[in-house]
Design an enzyme around this catalytic site. Structure first.
Site, short mmCIF file in Angstrom:
data_model
loop_
_atom_site.label_atom_id
_atom_site.label_comp_id
_atom_site.label_asym_id
_atom_site.label_seq_id
_atom_site.Cartn_x
_atom_site.Cartn_y
_atom_site.Cartn_z
N ARG A 121 -4.47 -1.89 8.63
CA ARG A 121 -4.68 -0.49 7.58
C ARG A 121 -5.21 -1.16 6.51
O ARG A 121 -5.74 0.10 5.66
CB ARG A 121 -2.98 0.21 7.55
CG ARG A 121 -2.68 0.52 8.67
CD ARG A 121 -1.21 0.82 8.40
NE ARG A 121 -0.99 2.00 6.84
CZ ARG A 121 -0.13 1.53 6.14
NH1 ARG A 121 1.03 0.76 6.26
NH2 ARG A 121 -0.23 2.29 5.30
N LYS A 122 -5.09 -2.24 5.67
CA LYS A 122 -6.49 -2.38 4.80
C LYS A 122 -7.51 -2.73 4.32
O LYS A 122 -7.73 -3.37 4.55
CB LYS A 122 -5.50 -4.16 3.90
CG LYS A 122 -3.83 -4.14 4.24
CD LYS A 122 -3.53 -5.33 3.67
CE LYS A 122 -3.16 -5.93 5.01
NZ LYS A 122 -2.30 -7.78 5.01
N ASP A 131 -13.54 3.53 -8.65
CA ASP A 131 -12.54 3.89 -8.18
C ASP A 131 -13.04 5.00 -6.65
O ASP A 131 -12.38 4.91 -5.53
CB ASP A 131 -10.63 4.54 -8.48
CG ASP A 131 -10.03 4.61 -7.36
OD1 ASP A 131 -9.98 4.20 -6.32
OD2 ASP A 131 -9.12 6.16 -8.20
C1 LIG Z 1 -6.24 10.71 1.09
C2 LIG Z 1 -7.56 10.94 -0.36
C3 LIG Z 1 -7.85 10.68 -1.34
C4 LIG Z 1 -8.71 9.39 -1.65
C5 LIG Z 1 -8.72 9.40 -3.94
C6 LIG Z 1 -9.45 8.86 -4.02
C7 LIG Z 1 -8.67 7.37 -4.21
C8 LIG Z 1 -7.41 7.20 -4.92
O1 LIG Z 1 -7.45 7.50 -6.43
S1 LIG Z 1 -6.16 7.66 -4.85
C9 LIG Z 1 -4.79 7.56 -5.92
C10 LIG Z 1 -4.26 6.56 -6.22
N1 LIG Z 1 -3.46 6.00 -5.89
C11 LIG Z 1 -2.43 6.34 -4.68
O2 LIG Z 1 -1.72 7.04 -5.62
C12 LIG Z 1 -1.61 5.83 -4.21
C13 LIG Z 1 -0.08 5.45 -4.25
N2 LIG Z 1 0.47 4.57 -3.65
C14 LIG Z 1 0.80 4.55 -2.14
O3 LIG Z 1 0.96 6.31 -2.14
C15 LIG Z 1 1.18 3.77 -1.68
O4 LIG Z 1 1.49 2.13 -1.81
C16 LIG Z 1 0.35 3.74 0.03
C17 LIG Z 1 0.38 4.45 0.68
C18 LIG Z 1 -1.88 3.31 -0.56
C19 LIG Z 1 0.66 2.12 0.57
O5 LIG Z 1 2.05 2.43 0.88
P1 LIG Z 1 2.72 1.51 2.04
O6 LIG Z 1 1.51 2.55 3.22
O7 LIG Z 1 3.79 1.74 2.47
O8 LIG Z 1 1.93 0.24 2.06
P2 LIG Z 1 2.37 -0.89 1.53
O9 LIG Z 1 3.33 -1.65 2.68
O10 LIG Z 1 3.25 -0.57 0.44
O11 LIG Z 1 1.27 -1.89 1.48
C20 LIG Z 1 0.39 -2.29 2.92
C21 LIG Z 1 -0.38 -2.90 3.60
O12 LIG Z 1 -0.72 -3.79 2.21
C22 LIG Z 1 -0.02 -5.33 1.56
N3 LIG Z 1 -0.94 -5.35 -0.28
C23 LIG Z 1 0.18 -3.88 -1.01
N4 LIG Z 1 -0.55 -4.40 -1.96
C24 LIG Z 1 -0.87 -5.17 -2.10
C25 LIG Z 1 -1.83 -6.14 -3.06
N5 LIG Z 1 -1.74 -5.93 -4.14
N6 LIG Z 1 -2.75 -7.05 -2.37
C26 LIG Z 1 -2.70 -7.67 -1.22
N7 LIG Z 1 -1.85 -6.74 -0.31
C27 LIG Z 1 -1.25 -6.22 -0.46
C28 LIG Z 1 0.69 -5.25 1.85
O13 LIG Z 1 1.47 -6.29 1.93
C29 LIG Z 1 1.70 -4.99 3.29
O14 LIG Z 1 0.40 -5.45 4.09
P3 LIG Z 1 1.34 -5.52 5.49
O15 LIG Z 1 0.41 -4.28 6.19
O16 LIG Z 1 0.55 -7.45 6.29
O17 LIG Z 1 2.38 -5.96 5.48
#
Ligand SMILES: CCCCCCCC(=O)SCCNC(=O)CCNC(=O)[C@H](O)C(C)(C)COP(=O)(O)OP(=O)(O)OC[C@H]1O[C@@H](n2cnc3c(N)ncnc32)[C@H](O)[C@@H]1OP(=O)(O)O
Length: 166
Positions: free
Chosen positions: A123-124, A78
């Site tokens: 954003r992805k 990660d």
């Molecule tokens: C700041 C830097 C820190 C870096 C730390 C090191 C990395 C980490 O460990 S981070 C900690 C672990 N991660 C987390 O805690 C994240 C928790 N999750 C969140 O907060 C939210 O889900 C977040 C911010 C990632 C995204 O939320 P949000 O902005 O609402 O996005 P969301 O609408 O769910 O998804 C965005 C897009 O991805 C797509 N998507 C979501 N999941 C998937 C998936 N599994 N496969 C394909 N596409 C997906 C959605 O369909 C959406 O697509 P589109 O924009 O085309 O409609």
């Protein structure tokens, strides 16, 4: 299966890679200097903006005797994928990741982490990362989806760099 990057000992490629900047107050479990319990991973960037790290995980992070705990393996992947995303100037969080635990990862032996961004769409950002042993054998393979988020306000951008996380 992804091939390991053709970058050998980092010291041999001192001109080709640069160290990833990290703020002094960074408390990230993976890469923060300010977290006394963390992994203290130090990343370098290749010219292609792949993230590379050579490290040794201590036996206090073991699962099976002599081998790194699976949760820590996921953390290593990660963190490596996160750095690959950050290398492109993006602030993003892990939305989804998967781990292929191919071989046990030894503790107390040097391993190598490699990560890169494979695809972008708005954003992805899709990523992958490898953990390799000292002979270049792939031990674990991760794939991730990172979503860009708004960066947290920086308490002191002049002194501490672009983000607290690095
Ligand atoms: C700041 C830097 C820190 C870096 C730390 C090191 C990395 C980490 O460990 S981070 C900690 C672990 N991660 C987390 O805690 C994240 C928790 N999750 C969140 O907060 C939210 O889900 C977040 C911010 C990632 C995204 O939320 P949000 O902005 O609402 O996005 P969301 O609408 O769910 O998804 C965005 C897009 O991805 C797509 N998507 C979501 N999941 C998937 C998936 N599994 N496969 C394909 N596409 C997906 C959605 O369909 C959406 O697509 P589109 O924009 O085309 O409609």
């Amino acid at each position: 299966m992804t091939k390991p990057l053709q970058v050998e000992k980092l010291t041999r490629y001192a001109d080709a890679v640069r160290k990833f900047a990290s703020a002094a107050q960074n408390r990230c479990f993976g890469c923060g200097a300010a977290n006394e319990h963390g992994l203290h991973l130090e990343f370098y960037l290749t010219q292609e903006l792949h993230a590379v790290c050579e490290t040794t995980v201590g036996d206090f992070f073991e699962g099976p005797k002599g081998f790194v705990h699976g949760g820590i393996i996921a953390t290593l992947l990660d963190e490596t994928m996160s750095k690959a995303v950050r290398a492109h100037g993006l602030v993003a969080m892990t939305r989804h990741m998967e781990v292929d635990y191919q071989r046990p990862v030894p503790s107390s032996e040097e391993i190598r982490l490699e990560g890169r961004v494979t695809r972008n769409e708005g954003r992805k950002h899709w990523t992958e990362a490898l953990i390799l042993n000292g002979h270049g054998k792939v031990l674990a393979h991760g794939k991730g989806l990172f979503i860009e988020v708004k960066p947290a306000p920086d308490p002191d951008p002049v002194k501490d760099g672009p983000t607290p996380h690095g």
